[in-house]
Write an enzyme that holds these catalytic residues in place. Structure first.
Site, PDB file in Angstrom:
ATOM      1  N   HIS A  93     -23.343  79.569  57.744  1.00 37.11           N
ATOM      2  CA  HIS A  93     -23.228  80.928  58.288  1.00 37.11           C
ATOM      3  C   HIS A  93     -23.680  80.862  59.751  1.00 37.11           C
ATOM      4  CE1 HIS A  93     -24.408  85.163  58.868  1.00 37.11           C
ATOM      5  NE2 HIS A  93     -23.709  85.463  57.797  1.00 37.11           N
ATOM      6  N   ASP A 124     -31.345  78.001  54.157  1.00 41.69           N
ATOM      7  CA  ASP A 124     -30.852  79.363  54.315  1.00 41.69           C
ATOM      8  C   ASP A 124     -30.531  79.839  52.898  1.00 41.69           C
ATOM      9  OD1 ASP A 124     -29.326  81.619  54.483  1.00 41.69           O
ATOM     10  OD2 ASP A 124     -27.939  80.852  55.992  1.00 41.69           O
ATOM     11  N   GLN A 172     -28.024  83.619  50.135  1.00 43.85           N
ATOM     12  CA  GLN A 172     -27.142  83.837  48.977  1.00 43.85           C
ATOM     13  C   GLN A 172     -27.672  83.186  47.707  1.00 43.85           C
ATOM     14  OE1 GLN A 172     -24.943  86.030  49.075  1.00 43.85           O
ATOM     15  NE2 GLN A 172     -24.344  86.220  51.210  1.00 43.85           N
ATOM     16  N   LYS A 179     -29.902  91.896  50.504  1.00 47.96           N
ATOM     17  CA  LYS A 179     -28.931  91.237  49.618  1.00 47.96           C
ATOM     18  C   LYS A 179     -29.485  91.092  48.208  1.00 47.96           C
ATOM     19  CE  LYS A 179     -26.928  88.513  53.396  1.00 47.96           C
ATOM     20  NZ  LYS A 179     -25.602  89.083  53.607  1.00 47.96           N
ATOM     21  N   CYS A 182     -18.767  85.610  59.085  1.00 46.21           N
ATOM     22  CA  CYS A 182     -19.717  84.873  59.939  1.00 46.21           C
ATOM     23  C   CYS A 182     -19.650  83.368  59.716  1.00 46.21           C
ATOM     24  CB  CYS A 182     -21.150  85.368  59.745  1.00 46.21           C
ATOM     25  SG  CYS A 182     -21.366  87.087  60.149  1.00 46.21           S
TER      26      CYS A 182
HETATM   27  C1  LIG Z   1     -25.546  82.400  53.873  1.00 44.45           C
HETATM   28  C2  LIG Z   1     -26.012  83.488  54.789  1.00 44.45           C
HETATM   29  N1  LIG Z   1     -26.911  83.197  55.726  1.00 44.45           N
HETATM   30  C3  LIG Z   1     -27.386  84.135  56.555  1.00 44.45           C
HETATM   31  C4  LIG Z   1     -26.962  85.435  56.469  1.00 44.45           C
HETATM   32  C5  LIG Z   1     -27.506  86.433  57.436  1.00 44.45           C
HETATM   33  O1  LIG Z   1     -28.202  87.438  56.790  1.00 44.45           O
HETATM   34  P1  LIG Z   1     -28.746  88.680  57.643  1.00 44.45           P
HETATM   35  O2  LIG Z   1     -27.542  89.298  58.278  1.00 44.45           O
HETATM   36  O3  LIG Z   1     -29.366  89.553  56.626  1.00 44.45           O
HETATM   37  O4  LIG Z   1     -29.673  88.135  58.642  1.00 44.45           O
HETATM   38  C6  LIG Z   1     -26.021  85.793  55.512  1.00 44.45           C
HETATM   39  C7  LIG Z   1     -25.518  87.167  55.428  1.00 44.45           C
HETATM   40  O5  LIG Z   1     -24.359  87.448  55.401  1.00 44.45           O
HETATM   41  C8  LIG Z   1     -25.529  84.786  54.637  1.00 44.45           C
HETATM   42  O6  LIG Z   1     -24.621  85.070  53.703  1.00 44.45           O
END
Ligand SMILES: Cc1ncc(COP(=O)(O)O)c(C=O)c1O
Length: 406
Positions: free
Chosen positions: A121, A197, A200, A223, A361
């Protein structure tokens, strides 16, 4: 005991059927809906004991502080970590930026490498690009195989000179769960640290930082049933203790002189300014709720529905489903040949089905998939087989409207 999504759905006011029937929400990978218990906890804080934490010596300030710190203890227990390593942030992105800057600027130099994966991401890619530029370190990428699994055949070579491995635990596009234990073991053998990270994974499966032995873990409250604006960075206390602060301000200081300042102990050293107290209290209620449902049960359910969605969509002529045929989470990205994902999403919306359309993203990953963008359906504990039927019927409608051959 069978999993009753219908039972859980009743706890979510936004999901209650309207006069037009039942609306199907399939965008939980972007953000989940919130149950009454979370809404009530946040409401109760603002109505009854709203006060700044760690400062006031009056009754409600003490209650707010107590609940905020209780949230830290409970969320740490939820991920099996030492609460001294649990820092409240705004979201996953801020948690990763904290490590990239506070650890990266002091520990990376020219010739060092940061290892990420091809499915990252942007939140776990761009902060490292920024810090690499400032320090002279380079980014290296673990490739994917045909199905979207990590190709670890070259891992030992890829790890040469690596100081930080920053990898997604579960993909927000492919539905894959990465074999992070293997990567963490190999990285530690080479002396590299590992940041997961977990945006998810923490919402969808049991995650235990002690068992994983990761050095940092980042995730977002929104989430996993909690409000927006509250996230978590968990780090091994011995590493956090050695790191300089990320942001300066109130709350994080020990003593302040004109010449310089000293810092509070962890985790407060990393929480500058007034925190999102209501958000942390909401996250505490969310964690309570998730434990009541059971994280192992949620993971099983995700996999069942993910497999079902992927299989049913693959059966439709002209529909391409990305990611593995085997084990997966309840996140399924797909495209309908010749139809832009925004058009697919709009027709689905008219059919009462909400999905996500775009690059999610993950632009580099979409280039690898040879797709500018995709549609993404993602389930959570309030979805069931009927929702999958509704999704498939709506995609059929798209095929009819656009006369997709097959
Ligand atoms: C795998 C992953 N990493 C990071 C993020 C970023 O999360 P946030 O927008 O809450 O910072 C997301 C959110 O879409 C994600 O799916």
């Amino acid at each position: 005991m069978t999993f009753s999504a219908k039972r859980w759905r009743e706890d979510f006011p936004i999901l209650r059927p309207s006069a037009k029937g039942r609306w199907v929400y399939l965008d939980s990978a972007a953000t989940t809906q919130k149950p009454e218990a979370v809404l009530r906890a946040v409401d109760d804080y603002y109505r009854r004991y709203n006060a700044n934490v760690h400062r006031g010596v009056y009754r409600i300030a003490a209650e707010a502080t107590e609940r905020y710190e209780e949230a830290r203890q409970r969320v740490a227990r939820f991920i099996g970590g030492d609460p001294r390593g649990l820092i409240f942030t705004r979201n996953t992105s801020e948690a990763i930026n904290l490590v990239a800057y506070a650890w990266g600027l002091d520990n990376l130099k020219e010739g060092d490498a940061i290892l990420v994966t091809a499915a990252e991401h942007h939140s776990n890619l761009v902060p490292w690009q920024l810090v690499a530029k400032r320090t002279g370190a380079r980014l290296r990428v673990i490739p994917l195989d045909e199905e979207g699994h990590l190709d670890l055949s070259q891992l030992p070579e890829l790890l040469e000179g690596v100081k930080m491995v920053a990898l997604g635990h579960a993909s927000n596009v492919l539905g894959t769960v990465n074999p992070v234990e293997e990567v963490i073991r190999a990285a530690h053998e080479k002396g590299a640290l590992v940041l997961l990270d977990a945006a998810q994974s923490v919402p969808r499966m049991p995650v235990d930082v002690k068992a994983l032995d990761c050095d940092f873990l980042a995730f977002s409250g929104h989430k996993m049933l909690a409000p927006m604006g509250i996230g978590v960075l968990w780090g091994k206390p011995e590493i956090l203790e050695k790191m300089a602060p990320f942001l300066g301000g109130g709350e994080m200081i020990g003593r302040v002189e004109w010449e310089g300042s000293t810092w509070r102990e962890i985790p407060w050293k990393f929480e500058a300014g007034t925190p999102n107290v209501g958000g942390a209290i909401g996250l505490l209620a969310a964690v309570d709720y998730l434990e009541k449902v059971g994280m192992a049960a949620i993971a099983r359910r995700e996999e069942e529905l993910g497999q079902l969605m992927a299989r049913r969509l693959r059966e439709l002529p002209g529909v391409v489903v990305y990611g593995p045929r085997g084990q997966r989470t309840g996140i399924v990205a797909f495209n309908v040949e010749g139809v832009h994902p925004h058009d697919v999403s709009q027709i689905l919306d008219e059919e009462g089905v909400a999905i996500r359309a775009g690059h999610h993203c993950c632009q580099p990953l979409h280039r690898l998939l040879q797709a500018g963008s995709s549609c993404r359906a993602s389930v959570y504990l309030y979805n069931d087989e009927e929702d999958v039927d509704r999704l498939v019927a709506a995609v059929q409608k798209v095929r009819e409207v656009f006369r997709v051959p097959g």
